[in-house]
Design a protein around this motif. Structure first.
Motif, short mmCIF file in Angstrom:
data_model
loop_
_atom_site.label_atom_id
_atom_site.label_comp_id
_atom_site.label_asym_id
_atom_site.label_seq_id
_atom_site.Cartn_x
_atom_site.Cartn_y
_atom_site.Cartn_z
N ASP A 245 0.83 -1.21 0.00
CA ASP A 245 0.00 0.00 0.00
C ASP A 245 0.86 1.26 0.00
O ASP A 245 0.49 2.28 -0.59
CB ASP A 245 -0.92 0.01 1.23
N LEU A 246 2.00 1.19 0.68
CA LEU A 246 2.97 2.28 0.71
C LEU A 246 4.35 1.71 0.40
O LEU A 246 4.74 0.68 0.94
CB LEU A 246 3.02 2.94 2.10
N VAL A 247 5.06 2.39 -0.49
CA VAL A 247 6.45 2.01 -0.79
C VAL A 247 7.31 3.24 -0.54
O VAL A 247 7.19 4.25 -1.23
CB VAL A 247 6.60 1.53 -2.24
N VAL A 248 8.17 3.15 0.47
CA VAL A 248 8.96 4.31 0.89
C VAL A 248 10.43 4.08 0.55
O VAL A 248 10.93 2.96 0.61
CB VAL A 248 8.79 4.58 2.41
N SER A 249 11.12 5.17 0.17
CA SER A 249 12.55 5.07 -0.07
C SER A 249 13.22 6.41 0.15
O SER A 249 12.68 7.46 -0.25
CB SER A 249 12.83 4.60 -1.51
N ASN A 250 14.36 6.36 0.82
CA ASN A 250 15.24 7.51 0.96
C ASN A 250 16.55 7.12 0.28
O ASN A 250 17.49 6.68 0.92
CB ASN A 250 15.46 7.82 2.45
N PRO A 251 16.62 7.28 -1.06
CA PRO A 251 17.77 6.73 -1.80
C PRO A 251 19.02 7.59 -1.63
O PRO A 251 18.95 8.72 -1.14
CB PRO A 251 17.27 6.79 -3.26
N PRO A 252 20.18 7.05 -2.03
CA PRO A 252 21.38 7.89 -2.08
C PRO A 252 21.11 9.11 -2.97
O PRO A 252 20.44 9.00 -4.00
CB PRO A 252 22.43 6.96 -2.71
N TRP A 253 21.64 10.26 -2.58
CA TRP A 253 21.23 11.51 -3.22
C TRP A 253 22.13 11.99 -4.34
O TRP A 253 21.72 12.81 -5.15
CB TRP A 253 21.13 12.61 -2.15
N LEU A 254 23.37 11.53 -4.40
CA LEU A 254 24.33 12.11 -5.35
C LEU A 254 24.69 11.09 -6.43
O LEU A 254 25.19 10.01 -6.11
CB LEU A 254 25.58 12.58 -4.62
#
Length: 364
Positions: A245-254
């Motif tokens: 229902d929810l797919v969350v991600s805080n991926p590498p930014w650079l």
């Protein structure tokens, strides 16, 4: 030293020869020798060894003056690489019990076992700089880290991204409709985002990470927080099987190549992780589901990615932004005017995007 186990976070080859040195070695002499390619095995006093590293670091050239944020970023990375290549040639030896064979040395055995497991040789050789980093990480792991909105502490492991930045955590707390929802957490790290959602009512979280240390860290944290019955973590790239229902991600930014294993939490070469997340998101969402993407604009401010890039990729992947919420960066580097990248970091904004599949176009 005839044989030893070599430990490196950057996959460097084991030294073919070690040159013993002691407290008589000066920083200038050490620099001359390591620049010739020597690996110097320190055999003196631990505190003196640390002072030698610091003195060598002070003698390295500062990043060159830059005319743009991108030039400043490139110069800073070159300086950090030079620092690594230089200082990592000061190495130390540990015995069969991971005892550091220096005077006034701290007990490093627990920190070593946490990272490497049990010793596999009579001697283990590692750069002093790496060992000092492992000792610092072990302290964080012992005492834990408080995170806004989380009941209990996170205990990070060495090599796993340390969630000291609170901006992305606070953005996730603004998501209120999580009760009873099945969640995927892609690139979980310590598991902190999963645990915030579970404590706020998510029914279950299946998390993934490509790094075995992160998998072990997230699993241990779930047990500490009493959430292991509703939390599963798998080692692998991107999505777990199925839909959520929810797919969350805080991926590498650079979008730059990582130079070592620890770098992978920050650097994402050619945007591979982020593009993989965007390309696979729609097929891993239940009907009415939503993707939660947390992304800094630092790559745009540094000139590593165009301001239009994300919108273009979202359109290509059939996604639209249902809503978004942003906050300015409040971490220490955003306020540090001596930082070579201050011009960009002082303007950094982190955004939480609510992503959904684009509605199908009806034919006329």
């Amino acid at each position: 030293m005839n044989s030893f186990s070599w430990r490196s976070e950057s996959d460097e080859s084991a030294p073919s020869r070690l040159s013993p040195v002691d407290d008589r070695l000066t920083a200038d002499a050490a620099l001359r020798r390591v620049r010739r390619g020597e690996h110097l095995l320190y055999t003196g006093d631990f505190q003196n060894a640390k002072q030698l590293l610091a003195a060598m670091g002070r003698r390295l050239p500062a990043p060159t003056a830059a005319r743009s944020p991108l030039e400043a970023f490139r110069a800073e990375r070159r300086a950090r690489q030079l620092e690594h290549e230089t200082l990592s040639r000061i190495v130390v030896a540990l015995d069969r019990s991971y005892r550091l064979e220096l005077r006034r040395a701290p007990d490093v055995a627990e920190a070593c076992r946490w990272v490497w497991g049990e010793p596999d040789a009579d001697k283990t050789v590692v750069s002093l700089k790496t060992l000092i980093g492992m000792l610092g990480a072990a302290e964080w792991r012992r005492k834990g880290l408080s995170v806004p909105g989380l009941e209990g502490k996170i205990h990070p492991h060495y090599g796993v991204y340390l969630p000291t930045r609170t901006d992305y955590v606070e953005l996730l707390l603004s998501v209120t409709d999580v009760k009873g929802k099945k969640v995927f957490d892609v690139g979980t790290g310590t598991g902190v985002l999963s645990f915030l959602l579970l404590q706020r009512g998510a029914s279950s979280v299946t998390a993934t990470d490509c790094d075995e240390r992160a998998v072990a860290c997230a699993r241990e944290n779930a047990e500490r927080l009493g959430l292991s019955k509703r939390f599963e973590v798998l080692q692998g790239d991107l999505f777990p099987p199925g839909k959520a229902d929810l797919v969350v991600s805080n991926p590498p930014w650079l979008p730059e190549p990582p130079k070592n294993r620890v770098d992978r939490a920050v650097f994402d070469e050619d945007n591979r992780f982020l593009l993989g997340f965007l390309e696979g998101l729609a097929e891993h969402l239940n009907p009415g589901g939503e993707g939660l993407l947390i992304l800094s604009d630092l790559a745009v401010l540094l000139g590593l990615r165009s301001a239009e890039w994300l919108d273009q990729e979202l359109a290509r992947c059939g996604l639209v932004v249902k809503w978004k919420k942003s906050t300015p960066a409040r971490h220490s580097k955003a306020k540090d005017k001596s930082d070579p990248l201050h011009a960009a970091r002082s303007r950094e904004v982190t955004t939480l995007y609510g992503l959904v599949p684009a509605p199908e176009q009806k034919s006329s």
